[in-house]
Design a protein around this motif. Structure first.
Motif, PDB file in Angstrom:
ATOM      1  N   GLU A  34       0.829  -1.194   0.000  1.00  0.00           N
ATOM      2  CA  GLU A  34       0.000   0.000   0.000  1.00  0.00           C
ATOM      3  C   GLU A  34       0.871   1.254   0.000  1.00  0.00           C
ATOM      4  OE1 GLU A  34      -4.079   0.475   2.058  1.00  0.00           O
ATOM      5  OE2 GLU A  34      -2.640   1.441   3.420  1.00  0.00           O
ATOM      6  N   ALA A  35       1.950   1.255   0.746  1.00  0.00           N
ATOM      7  CA  ALA A  35       2.874   2.392   0.767  1.00  0.00           C
ATOM      8  C   ALA A  35       3.473   2.611  -0.620  1.00  0.00           C
ATOM      9  CB  ALA A  35       3.978   2.172   1.795  1.00  0.00           C
ATOM     10  N   ASP A  36       3.838   1.538  -1.311  1.00  0.00           N
ATOM     11  CA  ASP A  36       4.363   1.649  -2.676  1.00  0.00           C
ATOM     12  C   ASP A  36       3.308   2.228  -3.613  1.00  0.00           C
ATOM     13  OD1 ASP A  36       6.839   0.631  -1.976  1.00  0.00           O
ATOM     14  OD2 ASP A  36       6.389  -1.408  -2.675  1.00  0.00           O
ATOM     15  N   PHE A  37       2.064   1.802  -3.448  1.00  0.00           N
ATOM     16  CA  PHE A  37       0.978   2.337  -4.260  1.00  0.00           C
ATOM     17  C   PHE A  37       0.827   3.837  -4.021  1.00  0.00           C
ATOM     18  CE2 PHE A  37      -3.517   3.545  -4.603  1.00  0.00           C
ATOM     19  CZ  PHE A  37      -3.754   3.254  -5.940  1.00  0.00           C
ATOM     20  N   PHE A  38       0.791   4.249  -2.758  1.00  0.00           N
ATOM     21  CA  PHE A  38       0.655   5.668  -2.425  1.00  0.00           C
ATOM     22  C   PHE A  38       1.826   6.476  -2.987  1.00  0.00           C
ATOM     23  CE2 PHE A  38      -1.851   4.600   1.702  1.00  0.00           C
ATOM     24  CZ  PHE A  38      -2.999   4.371   0.959  1.00  0.00           C
ATOM     25  N   ARG A  39       3.021   5.935  -2.861  1.00  0.00           N
ATOM     26  CA  ARG A  39       4.223   6.607  -3.351  1.00  0.00           C
ATOM     27  C   ARG A  39       4.153   6.765  -4.876  1.00  0.00           C
ATOM     28  NH1 ARG A  39       7.298   3.212  -1.261  1.00  0.00           N
ATOM     29  NH2 ARG A  39       7.377   4.126   0.803  1.00  0.00           N
ATOM     30  N   THR A  40       3.727   5.729  -5.549  1.00  0.00           N
ATOM     31  CA  THR A  40       3.610   5.762  -7.002  1.00  0.00           C
ATOM     32  C   THR A  40       2.579   6.793  -7.448  1.00  0.00           C
ATOM     33  OG1 THR A  40       4.260   3.433  -7.167  1.00  0.00           O
ATOM     34  CG2 THR A  40       3.091   4.376  -9.056  1.00  0.00           C
ATOM     35  N   ILE A  41       1.451   6.819  -6.778  1.00  0.00           N
ATOM     36  CA  ILE A  41       0.394   7.766  -7.136  1.00  0.00           C
ATOM     37  C   ILE A  41       0.852   9.202  -6.894  1.00  0.00           C
ATOM     38  CG2 ILE A  41      -1.920   8.590  -6.521  1.00  0.00           C
ATOM     39  CD1 ILE A  41      -1.827   5.991  -8.217  1.00  0.00           C
ATOM     40  N   THR A  42       1.447   9.463  -5.741  1.00  0.00           N
ATOM     41  CA  THR A  42       1.884  10.837  -5.457  1.00  0.00           C
ATOM     42  C   THR A  42       2.985  11.260  -6.436  1.00  0.00           C
ATOM     43  OG1 THR A  42       3.361  10.059  -3.693  1.00  0.00           O
ATOM     44  CG2 THR A  42       1.193  10.853  -3.025  1.00  0.00           C
ATOM     45  N   ASP A  43       3.879  10.346  -6.792  1.00  0.00           N
ATOM     46  CA  ASP A  43       4.917  10.658  -7.782  1.00  0.00           C
ATOM     47  C   ASP A  43       4.290  10.986  -9.139  1.00  0.00           C
ATOM     48  OD1 ASP A  43       6.909  10.261  -5.928  1.00  0.00           O
ATOM     49  OD2 ASP A  43       7.536   8.308  -6.722  1.00  0.00           O
ATOM     50  N   PHE A  44       3.317  10.195  -9.553  1.00  0.00           N
ATOM     51  CA  PHE A  44       2.661  10.401 -10.838  1.00  0.00           C
ATOM     52  C   PHE A  44       1.966  11.762 -10.889  1.00  0.00           C
ATOM     53  CE2 PHE A  44      -1.203  10.279 -13.397  1.00  0.00           C
ATOM     54  CZ  PHE A  44      -0.667  10.022 -14.647  1.00  0.00           C
ATOM     55  N   ILE A  45       1.206  12.084  -9.860  1.00  0.00           N
ATOM     56  CA  ILE A  45       0.478  13.351  -9.834  1.00  0.00           C
ATOM     57  C   ILE A  45       1.465  14.525  -9.824  1.00  0.00           C
ATOM     58  CG2 ILE A  45      -1.111  14.791  -8.510  1.00  0.00           C
ATOM     59  CD1 ILE A  45      -2.450  12.405  -9.964  1.00  0.00           C
ATOM     60  N   LEU A  46       2.537  14.403  -9.063  1.00  0.00           N
ATOM     61  CA  LEU A  46       3.550  15.456  -9.047  1.00  0.00           C
ATOM     62  C   LEU A  46       4.182  15.625 -10.427  1.00  0.00           C
ATOM     63  CD1 LEU A  46       5.067  17.549  -7.427  1.00  0.00           C
ATOM     64  CD2 LEU A  46       6.667  15.771  -6.728  1.00  0.00           C
TER      65      LEU A  46
END
Length: 59
Positions: A34-46
């Motif tokens: 889940e942490a990897d998912f959150f990290r990936t999503i925040t990176d993508f949006i940024l």
């Protein structure tokens, strides 16, 4: 509701992520996946926001 509609809603919500809170969001993840998912999503949006700033020559 279809998966496409659910993912569209998720995408719209993710666009409003407050990056000041991203550390808290990731650190409160239930597990590493889940942490990897959150990290990936925040990176993508940024990255999307950075592309927009560069395209608008606001850098």
């Amino acid at each position: 509701m279809s998966n496409t509609e659910i993912l569209h809603q998720l995408y719209e919500q993710c666009k409003d992520i407050n990056f000041d809170e991203s550390y808290d969001i990731i650190s409160n993840a239930a597990d590493d996946d889940e942490a990897d998912f959150f990290r990936t999503i925040t990176d993508f949006i940024l990255q999307q926001k950075q592309k927009k700033v560069i395209a608008e020559k606001r850098f």
